[in-house]
Design an enzyme around this catalytic site. Structure first.
Site, PDB file in Angstrom:
ATOM      1  N   ASP A 464     -15.470  13.116 -14.108  1.00 33.33           N
ATOM      2  CA  ASP A 464     -16.879  12.734 -14.186  1.00 33.33           C
ATOM      3  C   ASP A 464     -17.713  13.616 -13.246  1.00 33.33           C
ATOM      4  OD1 ASP A 464     -19.108  11.249 -14.910  1.00 33.33           O
ATOM      5  OD2 ASP A 464     -18.253   9.312 -14.350  1.00 33.33           O
ATOM      6  N   ASP A 534     -23.431   7.568 -21.996  1.00 32.13           N
ATOM      7  CA  ASP A 534     -23.164   6.238 -21.431  1.00 32.13           C
ATOM      8  C   ASP A 534     -23.713   5.148 -22.333  1.00 32.13           C
ATOM      9  OD1 ASP A 534     -21.743   7.010 -19.284  1.00 32.13           O
ATOM     10  OD2 ASP A 534     -23.331   6.756 -17.802  1.00 32.13           O
TER      11      ASP A 534
HETATM   12  C1  DGJ Z   1     -20.535   7.619 -15.540  1.00 34.23           C
HETATM   13  C2  DGJ Z   1     -19.656   7.619 -16.757  1.00 34.23           C
HETATM   14  O1  DGJ Z   1     -20.338   8.187 -17.827  1.00 34.23           O
HETATM   15  C3  DGJ Z   1     -19.194   6.198 -17.040  1.00 34.23           C
HETATM   16  O2  DGJ Z   1     -18.432   6.172 -18.225  1.00 34.23           O
HETATM   17  C4  DGJ Z   1     -18.397   5.713 -15.871  1.00 34.23           C
HETATM   18  O3  DGJ Z   1     -17.219   6.478 -15.738  1.00 34.23           O
HETATM   19  C5  DGJ Z   1     -19.227   5.800 -14.595  1.00 34.23           C
HETATM   20  N1  DGJ Z   1     -19.787   7.106 -14.409  1.00 34.23           N
HETATM   21  C6  DGJ Z   1     -18.394   5.447 -13.389  1.00 34.23           C
HETATM   22  O4  DGJ Z   1     -19.066   5.620 -12.223  1.00 34.23           O
END
Ligand code: DGJ
Length: 724
Positions: A464, A534
């Site tokens: 991430d 997201d």
């Molecule tokens: C952003 C990601 O896109 C989410 O899926 C998740 O992993 C969060 N970060 C966790 O902090």
């Protein structure tokens, strides 16, 4: 000579014409009478014996005009009388900023050319690399810039390539967005002047994606000429689309020149990223199908140690804990989720954020990559063993390039972050960006990841990256060299991924960046999949997935089924609708399944099993966007056909119907007209008179009617067709 017998790369010594042929595409350029490298043709494949005379610079248009500006150079230095976008702009140590690149020499490579250009006086050499895919006609281009002067030079602008199209009326397609709203397809008439598509954020960005498609005339999904390109770079980038005074079009792309400055000392060179370009006569749909297959065949990591032809397999169906638990992960809680996930037929269990350091909220912990001893008193092993015993493999979330100021790492190494000495450090999501360009930071990041993968049986890392750059200083370097950070950071990211892949060949990676902020052909050389957004709302995802697939294959497009009502839009949808929305890409489950009842478990299990049977067709076949959900359409549909046309899968969605209007008859595409195909519903039903078996011609010409009761709000249906 037949097309297949014709070599990919040919050079005509007398006319000084270079020609590249692949698939249904020809690309031609030559050395013009002034010595520049000039583009002559890019489009449908020409006859093997078709002849081009030596290139002549384009004519001047007025007494004060410049043919440097109207001549479509393959890679123009900023110098002489160039007023359009240069590919390369430099400043020499003595203040001279004039750079005029002329042809010097070339070599033929296995599938293209390396062509060397040189400034008319000074020892700045540029090698242009061309590599044509013989099957799909996608041309990979990049440049190596070398300083053989006795003094340093500063590169202020360096493109990977410039593409040219003749004067005409065109539609420009490009992708923009925002957090939770990525992948909006924009379509606009190309007007005179410059259109910049870019990221200044240090990484690819949610706001714009490094892909373009230019269509002759008006937008059309299935017909018309389309020229498209995608840049393989995950740092700040820019694509400049320019329509000049004579209506000719030029697309120049590479490192973003904004705040750029790369000092090349004598003997040093700079490699640009690759810029891929392709052509299709079959509209935007044809263009994306070529690009999807190219990505699977040539960009995505192939399975290491299994031979060169070990193309990527369809992704495992995953479970991810993020929306169920957020950072409240515990051994017992994850095991409870894993047990339910295994019962659904999930292949891979992924624990998301929260397992490390003092990570209770997003205020602390990033940088401290030890297992949190309160949440996991016996380390990760008991959870991993349990996941394996349940028949799944195990994946883990990391965010390696970031640090919270509230962490042991930052307390020990406050100098490791991007910053300008003595200036405030802007936080986003309470975190700072580690300067991965620094050798010590690179070593730290590689070291902890290597240790994590060595000590634990981990099949997959979700990598991430949750903020953009600010204050991008690198005070280890002399002030005039600090801007190298724009290149070295991204190179080190790629370097770490490459080294990890080598040392842990079975480990797979996902590129996530607070959703789809780092999706590009650069990271995709290392990442097996991406997290597009997201926003997991299944209706919003239809439009996002539609936009995504213009540039990227469904193979990498992870799509989770999450809880309803959705946290973002408060929208309620059925589990079937959510599953079918996600099944158009690489399916995952991200709901709190410990709360699912028997009926929900049974529905998900049934559809996951149905998905497993046809997944390869969905994610690696030819994709047709039959009805786009864009522009408020109340209906949408996609169809995929596998490469040998033996199977096809159709998805249909209703947003809402009014006044009793039913779903339009769906004319399918891409089938073998002479073959017989049996129709099997995966979810929902066809109209009652629909034949159980009919020819490809029937399904494509007559079409598929949905059942009469397929109407209402947020409805979904899916079918498979199998050749008899
Ligand atoms: C952003 C990601 O896109 C989410 O899926 C998740 O992993 C969060 N970060 C966790 O902090």
């Amino acid at each position: 000579m037949t097309a297949s017998a014709q070599p990919v790369a040919t050079f005509n010594q007398s006319t000084k014409i270079f020609r590249l042929d692949g698939g249904d595409v020809s690309y031609v350029f030559g050395v013009n009478s002034r010595g520049e490298l000039q583009q002559l043709y890019w489009g449908g494949r020409l006859g093997a014996n078709d002849h081009f005379p030596q290139a002549e610079p384009m004519r001047e248009w007025a007494s004060f005009d410049s043919s440097y500006t109207t001549t479509p150079q393959e890679y123009a230095g900023w110098g002489a009388g160039l007023f359009v976008e240069p590919a390369l702009k430099v400043t020499f140590a003595d203040g001279n900023r004039d750079l005029v690149l002329h042809y010097e020499s070339h070599v033929v490579t296995p599938d293209g050319f390396d062509v060397v250009l040189k400034d008319i006086q000074r020892a700045v050499f540029v090698t242009l690399h061309y590599s044509m895919d013989p099957k799909m006609g996608i041309l990979a281009r990049s440049a190596t810039i070398e300083n053989r002067e006795a003094q340093p030079i500063t590169i202020e602008q360096a493109a990977a390539a410039a593409w040219a199209l003749p004067a005409g009326n065109y539609t420009l397609n490009y992708l923009t967005g925002r957090w939770a709203g990525e992948w909006t397809l924009n379509q606009e008439t190309l007007r005179p002047g410059e259109r910049l598509i870019e990221s200044r954020r240090g990484s690819t960005s949610h706001q714009a994606n490094p892909w373009f498609a230019i269509e002759a005339g008006a937008p059309d999904e299935n017909h018309g000429e389309v020229w498209f390109g995608a840049l393989a770079w995950s740092g700040s980038w820019r694509i400049t689309v320019e329509k000049d005074q004579l209506d000719a079009v030029r697309v120049t792309g590479g490192f973003n020149p904004f705040d750029f400055g790369y000092v090349l000392h004598p003997g040093e060179s700079l490699e640009t990223p690759e810029f891929y370009g392709g052509y299709s006569p079959d509209g935007l749909g044809g263009a994306s199908r070529i690009l999807h297959h190219y990505e699977i065949a040539h960009i995505l990591p192939h399975r290491m140690g299994e031979g060169d032809n070990a193309a990527p397999r369809p992704r495992p169906v995953i479970y991810n804990s993020w929306e169920a638990t957020e950072m409240n992960v515990t051994e017992a809680g994850q095991i409870a989720l894993a047990e339910k996930a295994a019962a659904l037929g999930v292949d891979r269990f992924v624990m998301d954020d929260g397992w490390f350091g003092q990570r209770k909220t997003d205020h602390a912990g990033l940088g401290d990559w030890y297992v949190n001893p309160v949440k996991f008193p016996h380390g990760l092993k008991p959870l991993i063993d349990k996941v394996h015993a349940l028949g799944m493999d195990f994946g883990l979330w990391v965010e390696p390039e970031m640090v919270n100021p509230d962490s042991d790492l930052y307390r020990k190494h406050p100098d490791w972050v991007l910053n300008f000495s003595g200036r405030p450090r802007s936080e986003e999501r309470n975190q700072l960006v580690l300067n991965l360009a620094r050798p010590d930071v690179r070593a730290y990041v590689f070291g902890f990841l290597d240790k994590l993968l060595t000590e634990n049986d981990i099949a997959f890392l979700k990598w991430d990256y949750n903020r953009n750059w600010s204050e991008p200083g690198w005070d280890q370097l002399p002030p005039n060299e600090e801007k190298k950070v724009y290149v070295e950071f991204t190179r080190n990211l790629y370097g770490i991924l490459a080294e990890l892949k080598k040392r842990h060949p079975k480990v797979e990676f996902e590129s996530c960046s607070g959703g789809g902020g780092r999706v590009d052909l650069g990271i995709l050389k290392y990442a097996d999949e991406v997290w597009p957004s997201d926003n997991t709302d299944p209706f919003d995802r239809l439009t996002q997935q539609d936009g995504f697939t213009y540039a990227y294959t469904p193979q990498i497009m992870m799509a989770w089924v999450t809880d309803s009502p959705h946290w973002l839009n408060k929208r309620s949808t059925s589990l079937e609708y959510r599953l079918l929305s996600s099944m158009q890409g690489s399916l995952g489950i991200g709901a709190n399944i410990t709360k699912w009842n028997d009926e929900e478990m049974a529905t998900a299990k049934r559809l996951i099993a149905a998905y497993h049977q046809v997944q390869k067709t969905i994610v690696q076949g030819d994709e047709y966007r039959l009805i786009s959900p864009r522009n408020g359409s109340e209906f949408s549909a996609t169809q995929t056909v596998n490469r040998d046309k033996s199977q096809s899968v159709v998805f249909a969605f209703i947003h809402s119907t009014q006044e009793g209007r039913g779903f339009p008859r769906l004319k399918l595409m891409g089938l073998d007209p002479a073959a017989e195909y049996a129709l099997t519903p995966i979810e929902g039903n066809a109209a009652k008179d629909t034949p159980a078996t009919a020819s490809g011609a029937w399904w494509m010409n007559h079409g598929l009617d949905m059942s009469d009761d397929f109407r209402g709000d947020f409805q979904a249906a899916a079918f498979r067709l199998d050749r008899k």
